[in-house]
Each structure stands twice: as C-alpha cells, then as structure tokens.
Design an enzyme around this catalytic site. Structure first.
Site, mmCIF file in Angstrom:
data_model
loop_
_atom_site.group_PDB
_atom_site.id
_atom_site.type_symbol
_atom_site.label_atom_id
_atom_site.label_comp_id
_atom_site.label_asym_id
_atom_site.label_seq_id
_atom_site.Cartn_x
_atom_site.Cartn_y
_atom_site.Cartn_z
ATOM 1 N N ASP A 145 47.023 6.264 54.992
ATOM 2 C CA ASP A 145 45.988 7.107 55.576
ATOM 3 C C ASP A 145 44.618 6.584 55.152
ATOM 4 O O ASP A 145 44.313 6.539 53.961
ATOM 5 C CB ASP A 145 46.134 8.555 55.097
ATOM 6 C CG ASP A 145 47.417 9.223 55.583
ATOM 7 O OD1 ASP A 145 48.284 8.521 56.133
ATOM 8 O OD2 ASP A 145 47.542 10.446 55.396
ATOM 9 N N LYS B 212 44.198 12.047 61.987
ATOM 10 C CA LYS B 212 44.434 13.095 60.993
ATOM 11 C C LYS B 212 43.156 13.905 60.804
ATOM 12 O O LYS B 212 42.056 13.360 60.821
ATOM 13 C CB LYS B 212 44.875 12.434 59.682
ATOM 14 C CG LYS B 212 45.048 13.369 58.497
ATOM 15 C CD LYS B 212 45.491 12.583 57.272
ATOM 16 C CE LYS B 212 45.452 13.431 56.004
ATOM 17 N NZ LYS B 212 45.850 12.647 54.801
ATOM 18 N N LYS C 192 48.174 14.270 62.729
ATOM 19 C CA LYS C 192 48.550 14.850 61.442
ATOM 20 C C LYS C 192 47.534 15.927 61.083
ATOM 21 O O LYS C 192 46.334 15.652 60.984
ATOM 22 C CB LYS C 192 48.587 13.780 60.350
ATOM 23 C CG LYS C 192 48.904 14.322 58.955
ATOM 24 C CD LYS C 192 48.978 13.209 57.926
ATOM 25 C CE LYS C 192 49.150 13.743 56.514
ATOM 26 N NZ LYS C 192 49.206 12.637 55.501
#
Length: 238
Positions: A110, A176, A205
């Site tokens: 990430d 995300k 996400k």
C-alpha cells in the site's frame, strides 16, 4: 499521462444486496500500523489472522520478514506500506522500498500518494509516483499488488475522484481510502465514488474507522473489496 475516463456504464458498481459473514471474513486485512507495535504484537496479529482465515495482515515494513516467516505455512499473506503515512517520499525511494519489501515476502504493498500534491490538484506528480511504483512491481516475480492510498479526508470530493482516476490510469490494482493517521477514515460516499471510477479495472480498499460488523457490511455493499482494520476479530466474532 493516459486520458482519464470513468469506467463504462456496464462496469459501474451498484450496492450489493446481500453480504455474508464469509464475505466480510474474506475481505479483512488484519492491520497493525501503530509505531509502537512490537515483534510480539505482530506475531499475535499473524496468529489471529491465520486462525480466523483472514487473507492478509497489514504491517509496517520493519516486520515484513518476520511476519512472512510466521505465516509461511498458512493461507494468510503479508501486506505492508510505503511512503507512509504522508506520501512525502520520492519516486526513487518508493521504487526501492517496493523491491526490498517484495524480496522480504510482501505480496501486497500500500503506497500513499503525495497528498500535498493532490491538494494542489497536481495530478501529474501523483500519476508519476504511482506509475513508478507500478512499473517496479511489474518487474518483480512474484509481482506484488499495489494499493494506492488517496487519503480521502484530506481532499475535497472532486479531488478524491481525480486521485482515484489518476491511480487507476497509472495501473494501480486497488485504490484505498485512508491511512488511518489523518483526521477521518472511510466514508460510504468516497467508497462508492471510488468503486465507480475503478469499474472492472481496479478494486477498492476501505480503511480507517471500520470497527463494527455493520460498518464492514456497508463498505462491502457500496463497492469495497477489502477492509483495512485493526478490529478484524471483532468483525467476525459471533
């Protein structure tokens, strides 16, 4: 930079009618990103994730090798973070982190966009950071998936959409919502908009503030595929 377009109408994510307990379990990235997290804390996290059948743990880079060793015989993989939590990192540094952490066992990574650049609507800088990370990941075997954190609570709603568009155009596997270190976390409006942008090209996400089973269900209903949360056990406990 490629032309930025919304996903075709046929790929727009509509709210899902039914979300099962197994859907929630299969979406959880059991997360521990506190700076004071110890090796023992990470081991406990890994054991919980394996015991409850979560697909991933998400931990700081320092602990990737150890977590990968602990989880080697399980079905749970390791996710880690780069440029975290501010995104104020050079593309060269991000690329090096990807190579190092993938070699140590991270299967998903990430990254945080340069948030200040996105606040200024400097989409080219955001694109160049994400594209550099994606290119580096594609050169590796096995190839780690790249999830791009846009830090929604720091942006205006139109900037959330722009950041999502740019990230997908640069080749992100996921977009995300949040680091969990800013003032706010995942919001349904942001998740839904990001899911529309992602279409069938990428996934979403939701992270930050997902602490109850009802919140988890709502995030999945409105287009999230993964849930970044430190409350994973609470979400699946009957």
């Amino acid at each position: 930079m490629p032309e930025l377009t919304l996903a075709p109408e046929s790929t727009v994510q509509l709210p899902k009618q039914y979300i099962t307990a197994e859907d929630v379990r299969g979406a959880i990235e059991h997360t521990l990103l506190k700076p004071e997290a110890s090796v023992v804390d990470v081991e406990n996290l890994c054991q919980e994730a394996s015991r409850h059948g979560f697909p991933l743990v998400c931990i700081n880079p320092q602990h990737v090798s150890h977590a990968a060793a602990v989880l080697a015989e399980s079905d749970t993989n390791v996710c880690t973070v780069i440029g975290f939590p501010f995104g104020a990192t050079s593309p060269d540094a991000l690329a090096y982190e990807v190579m190092e952490l993938a070699a140590k066992g991270a299967r998903e990574i990430d990254m945080v966009v340069p948030v200040g650049s996105m606040v200024e609507d400097d989409v080219w800088t955001v694109y160049s950071h994400v594209a550099r990370v994606v290119r580096t990941a594609k050169s590796l075997v096995p190839r780690p998936q790249i999830k791009v954190i846009v830090e929604t609570s720091a942006l205006q709603f139109d900037q959330v959409i722009k950041a999502a568009l740019v990230s997908v155009a640069a080749g992100a596997d996921f977009i995300k919502t949040s680091t969990g270190f800013h003032k706010g976390g995942a919001m349904l409006a942001d998740v839904s908009a990001m899911a529309m942008v992602a279409g069938s090209t990428a996934r979403v996400k939701a992270s930050g503030g997902v602490r109850t089973p009802s919140a988890a269900v709502q995030m999945l209903r409105y287009g999230a595929h993964r849930l970044g949360t430190s409350s994973g056990v609470k979400l699946v406990r009957k």
